[in-house]
Design an enzyme around this catalytic site. Structure first.
Site, mmCIF file in Angstrom:
data_model
loop_
_atom_site.group_PDB
_atom_site.id
_atom_site.type_symbol
_atom_site.label_atom_id
_atom_site.label_comp_id
_atom_site.label_asym_id
_atom_site.label_seq_id
_atom_site.Cartn_x
_atom_site.Cartn_y
_atom_site.Cartn_z
ATOM 1 N N TYR A 1 0.827 -1.205 0.000
ATOM 2 C CA TYR A 1 0.000 0.000 0.000
ATOM 3 C C TYR A 1 0.863 1.258 0.000
ATOM 4 C CZ TYR A 1 -3.894 -3.076 1.161
ATOM 5 O OH TYR A 1 -4.840 -4.048 1.139
ATOM 6 N N GLU B 1 -19.173 -1.289 21.641
ATOM 7 C CA GLU B 1 -20.200 -0.971 20.641
ATOM 8 C C GLU B 1 -20.751 0.443 20.832
ATOM 9 O OE1 GLU B 1 -22.798 -4.389 21.003
ATOM 10 O OE2 GLU B 1 -21.850 -5.317 19.240
#
Ligand SMILES: [Zn+2]
Length: 411
Positions: free
Chosen positions: A315, A392
């Site tokens: 990358y 979460e």
């Protein structure tokens, strides 16, 4: 932090209520995240993940396209007024690990786990799309949602770009700005960090085969032993790094694999090295490619061996646009609160294929803290661990941030 106090957007009414709206959709966000977490998939082909994304977007006013060369999904939300295009990215792939978190919604696929939180990214972006669809009258322009497979080494973003993602003829024309959030298990939950300029490194793979001549281990003078040559190469590469690159320029070369031989009394014909090479500027990257070749070939020659050197480009360097990263800071301070933002003092030497997008479109990658509150961020299992856990509740902040970035770009 005075740079946050002078911003005109602090009272931007369009940003008001985003966190409350993100709270309201949190049951959906959690349900999608857990569905993905139970069914993680690897690489470029993610059929179950793609179905889950399409299901979640089905009732929204979006123009949805699926990829041809991989399981990508793009979705375009048109604002009520014309204007620029903002791209928001979520990566969708998992990692080859067996989950050991003990969570109730643990991976049901042996040897595959969402250990980098990409399940949370997908869920956050889908819910942000829902918030934005409810606010189309506030959008002057269009939002391009990019759900990409293959971030963990498979160049998924490049595949999407090759299919025309960023072209004038693409799903939403050439984007004017681009943003991605990445959750981190080692940052306090709900915090945001980014920085202008390089934020993540290039990651190239070096593969070297050292060729000698095998023989009896008792008579090395009759053979040409490639093992000492390979061993010398490991040291020579590290010395080169400190002698040829300024100490003010970060660069890492780690020989992570070394293989030779089969038993104690045989000198092998060859030895093999594999390394990762990380840099934060293109000139240093190019310079090191040349240096690495020279050091390997000449070290081999010094031992009478030869070396084939192969550098596989990974990358690119992830470079944030300065204005875009400042917008992330300002919006996080506005939407989440000034205490949730801290400057990221230095880049990290991990890599990200959102770099392919940021090479073409000004924008920013930012990290979102997701360490569960009962864990200490300094000691929590990190991303890519089979014990990693993400809070979460941080997804509420991520949903609000994605939506705020779009509302701000399409003011
Ligand atoms: Zn990741």
């Amino acid at each position: 932090m005075p740079r946050f106090t002078a911003m005109p957007d602090h009272s931007d009414p369009r940003l008001a209520g985003l966190t409350a709206a993100a709270h309201a959709v949190q049951p959906r966000t959690v349900a999608l995240r857990r569905r993905l977490h139970r069914n993680p998939e690897l690489g470029l082909e993610l059929p179950m993940t793609r179905t889950a994304v399409l299901d979640e977007l089905a009732d929204l006013p979006l123009k949805v396209h699926t990829g041809r060369s991989c399981s990508s999904v793009t979705a375009v939300l048109e604002g009520d007024k014309p204007g620029p295009t903002v791209l928001l990215r979520a990566d969708m792939d998992a990692l080859p690990l067996t989950e050991r978190t003990g969570l109730a919604f643990t991976s049901e696929i042996d040897g595959v786990m969402h250990a980098c939180g990409h399940d949370t990214h997908v869920a956050m972006l889908a819910s942000a799309a829902r918030l934005l669809a409810d606010r189309r009258e506030l959008l002057a322009g269009r939002v391009l949602l990019m759900f990409q497979p293959g971030e963990e080494g498979d160049h998924g973003a490049r595949h999407m770009i090759e299919e025309g993602l960023l072209e004038p003829s693409g799903p939403a024309g050439t984007p004017d700005s681009a943003y991605a959030l990445h959750i981190s298990a080692t940052m306090p939950t709900g915090t945001v960090q980014t920085r202008p300029g390089p934020i993540m490194a290039s990651a190239d793979v070096l593969r070297v085969t050292v060729r000698g001549r095998g023989g009896h281990a008792s008579a090395p003078h009759d053979a040409l032993d490639p093992v000492p040559s390979a061993a010398a190469m490991v040291g020579a590469l590290q010395t080169m790094l400190t002698r040829r690159v300024t100490a003010l320029e970060p660069a890492v070369l780690t020989v992570a694999q070394i293989r030779a031989g089969t038993t104690s009394n045989v000198i092998p014909d060859t030895a093999y090295l594999e390394a990762t090479l990380r840099t934060l500027t293109e000139p240093t990257r190019t310079f090191l490619h040349e240096q690495v070749r020279q050091v390997c070939q000449h070290t081999a020659a010094a031992y009478g061996c030869t070396a084939s050197v192969f550098l596989e480009p990974g990358y690119p360097i992830t470079v944030n646009d300065a204005a875009a990263s400042a917008r992330v800071d300002e919006l996080a301070a506005t939407v989440l609160g000034p205490n949730r933002v801290s400057p990221m003092t230095s880049p990290i030497l991990g890599s990200e294929d959102f770099s392919y997008v940021l090479n073409r479109v000004p924008g920013a990658l930012a990290f979102l803290g997701g360490c569960p509150p009962h864990l200490d961020p300094d000691h929590a299992a990190p991303n890519h661990s089979n014990r990693v856990q993400f809070d979460e509740a941080a997804m509420v902040d991520g949903v609000a941030m994605y939506a705020a970035l779009a509302l701000d770009a399409l003011r």
